[in-house]
Design an enzyme around this catalytic site. Structure first.
Site, PDB file in Angstrom:
ATOM      1  N   HIS A 119     -41.327 -30.755  24.614  1.00  7.60           N
ATOM      2  CA  HIS A 119     -42.134 -31.968  24.662  1.00  7.60           C
ATOM      3  C   HIS A 119     -43.608 -31.667  24.397  1.00  7.60           C
ATOM      4  O   HIS A 119     -44.333 -32.522  23.883  1.00  7.60           O
ATOM      5  CB  HIS A 119     -41.962 -32.662  26.013  1.00  7.60           C
ATOM      6  N   ASN A 166     -41.620 -38.543  29.191  1.00  3.25           N
ATOM      7  CA  ASN A 166     -42.070 -37.354  29.917  1.00  3.25           C
ATOM      8  C   ASN A 166     -42.002 -37.495  31.433  1.00  3.25           C
ATOM      9  O   ASN A 166     -42.339 -36.550  32.155  1.00  3.25           O
ATOM     10  CB  ASN A 166     -43.509 -37.007  29.522  1.00  3.25           C
ATOM     11  N   THR A 219     -20.273 -22.434  34.585  1.00  9.64           N
ATOM     12  CA  THR A 219     -21.604 -21.939  34.956  1.00  9.64           C
ATOM     13  C   THR A 219     -22.645 -22.824  34.279  1.00  9.64           C
ATOM     14  O   THR A 219     -23.140 -22.493  33.198  1.00  9.64           O
ATOM     15  CB  THR A 219     -21.787 -20.472  34.519  1.00  9.64           C
TER      16      THR A 219
END
Length: 341
Positions: free
Chosen positions: A62, A90, A249
C-alpha cells in the site's frame, strides 16, 4: 545552542548517506548494524505473532502503490492534512508498531541515518524470510517522502478483474507475472469478510453467490460472514478470517495459495479470476508444481516492487519519526547549511 548542534549532526549524518541509486548494504559505513537491528526486531514480533509477515507485506504494498516506496503510508494525519492511512483501503493496515519499534532501535544506534522507507522495505523482506519465503538481498538508500494525502490513495480492489488489476500494476511498472506472483502472498495472513462478502451473497449484483466458488468453502464462509456485515468501505470492526482456507499452516508463505486457486477455494474475487486467464493459470500450475520457482520469483517481484518511485540522493528526507515529516526548524536549518535534503 545544544539544539542547533544536534540538528547539525543530523544533517551531517544525512548527507553521508546521500546516494544517486539504491545499492546493497547502503548503510555499511554510516550504520553497519542497521539491517541486523531490523531483523532482530521483526523476529521478536514474529515470535509473538506470526501474522506480522502478512501485515508488513500489505503495508509495504500500500505504501509503494501511492507515489512509490517512500514510507508516506506511515505518516499520521495532522490538523491541516488527512493522511493516506485514513483512506478506506488503508483502514485495516497494521504493523505500524513494528516499524515504530525498529525506528526507535535504529535511532539509538545511528541518529538520523536510516530512512523509514528502507526500514519498511527491510522489515518486509525479513518477514518474508521468517514465514518461509526466500531471504533475498535488498538494495537500500531510499529517502522518505514529504507528502501523504488520503485523496491520493487508489489501490487495486479485490473486486477487480485481472485485466483491470493488471492495468493498475502496469502504472507502477509491474507486469502480469508480478501480479500473479505477489498475490501468492495471500497464502498467509487474515482477511476481513467485507472484502469478499459480495461473492457470498450478491456476486456481480446477481443476488446469488459466485457460482465458481467451491460449495463447501461457500457454506463455511457464509456461516462465518453473515450478510448484514459492514461493507468494504467500513470494515475496521469486521470479522477477520484466515486468508488461506486450505492451509494447515495459515501463516506460512508458500505455494499453497495456488492449490487453493486451482480448486476454486480462494476467498477473494481477483485471486480466483487468476485461474481463468491463460497465462495466470499456467503460472499458477507452474508454482504449484515447483515451490522453489515460486519462492525465487516472489523475491524478484518484491525487489521490483521495492524499486517503484523511490526517492534518492537529495530527494525527500530522513524522518526522525516515521509518523511525522521533520519539523520546519530542521528544514530551515538544512536550507541555511545548503544540505541537499
Amino acid at each position: 545552542m545544544a539544539v542547533l548542534f544536534l540538528a547539525l549532526l543530523l544533517l551531517v549524518a544525512q548527507a553521508a548517506t546521500t546516494s544517486s541509486s539504491l545499492q546493497l548494504h547502503f548503510y555499511s559505513n554510516s550504520c553497519p548494524r542497521a539491517e541486523i537491528i531490523v531483523r532482530q526486531v521483526v523476529q521478536s514480533h514474529f515470535q509473538r505473532d506470526p501474522s506480522v509477515t502478512s501485515g508488513l507485506l500489505r503495508l509495504f504494498f500500500h505504501d509503494c502503490f501511492i507515489r512509490g516506496c517512500d514510507a508516506s503510508v506511515l505518516i499520521d494525519s495532522t490538523d491541516d492534512n488527512i493522511a493516506e492511512k485514513e483512506a478506506p483501503p488503508n483502514l485495516t493496515l497494521r504493523t505500524f508498531d513494528v516499524i515504530d519499534d525498529i525506528k526507535a532501535a535504529v535511532e539509538k544506534e545511528c541518529t538520523g541515518v536510516v530512512s523509514c522507507a528502507d526500514i519498511l522495505a527491510l522489515a518486509t523482506r525479513d518477514g518474508v524470510a521468517l514465514a518461509g519465503g526466500a531471504a533475498y538481498d535488498l538494495p537500500t538508500g531510499r529517502r522518505d517522502g514529504l507528502v501523504s494525502r488520503m485523496g491520493d490513495v487508489i489501490i487495486p480492489s479485490p473486486l477487480f478483474s485481472v485485466e483491470k488489476a493488471l492495468a493498475a500494476f502496469k502504472k507502477i511498472n509491474l507486469d502480469l507475472v508480478d501480479l500473479t506472483t505477489l498475490l501468492g502472498a495471500h497464502s498467509t495472513g487474515l482477511c476481513h469478510c467485507g472484502f469478499f462478502l459480495e461473492r457470498l451473497y450478491n456476486f456481480k449484483n446477481s443476488g446469488l453467490p459466485d457460482p465458481t466458488m467451491n460449495p463447501t468453502l461457500l457454506k463455511t464462509l457464509q456461516n462465518k460472514c453473515p450478510p448484514h456485515l459492514v461493507t468494504i468501505q467500513n470494515i475496521t470492526d469486521d470479522i477477520a478470517l484466515s486468508m488461506n482456507q486450505v492451509a494447515t499452516t495459515p501463516f506460512l508463505l508458500d505455494n499453497s495459495f495456488y492449490r487453493a486457486l486451482l480448486n476454486n477455494k480462494v476467498v477473494l474475487q481477483l485471486d480466483q479470476e487468476l485461474a481463468y486467464t491463460d497465462m495466470t493459470n499456467k503460472l499458477a500450475v507452474k508454482y504449484l508444481n515447483d515451490p522453489e520457482v515460486f519462492r525465487q520469483q516472489f523475491a524478484k517481484s518484491m525487489i521490483k516492487l521495492g524499486n517503484v518511485g523511490v526517492l534518492m540522493g537529495g530527494e525527500g528526507e530522513i524522518r526522525v519519526d516515521c509518523r511525522r515529516i521533520n519539523g520546519a526548524a530542521t528544514s530551515s536549518l538544512r536550507a541555511k547549511l545548503g544540505a541537499k535534503n
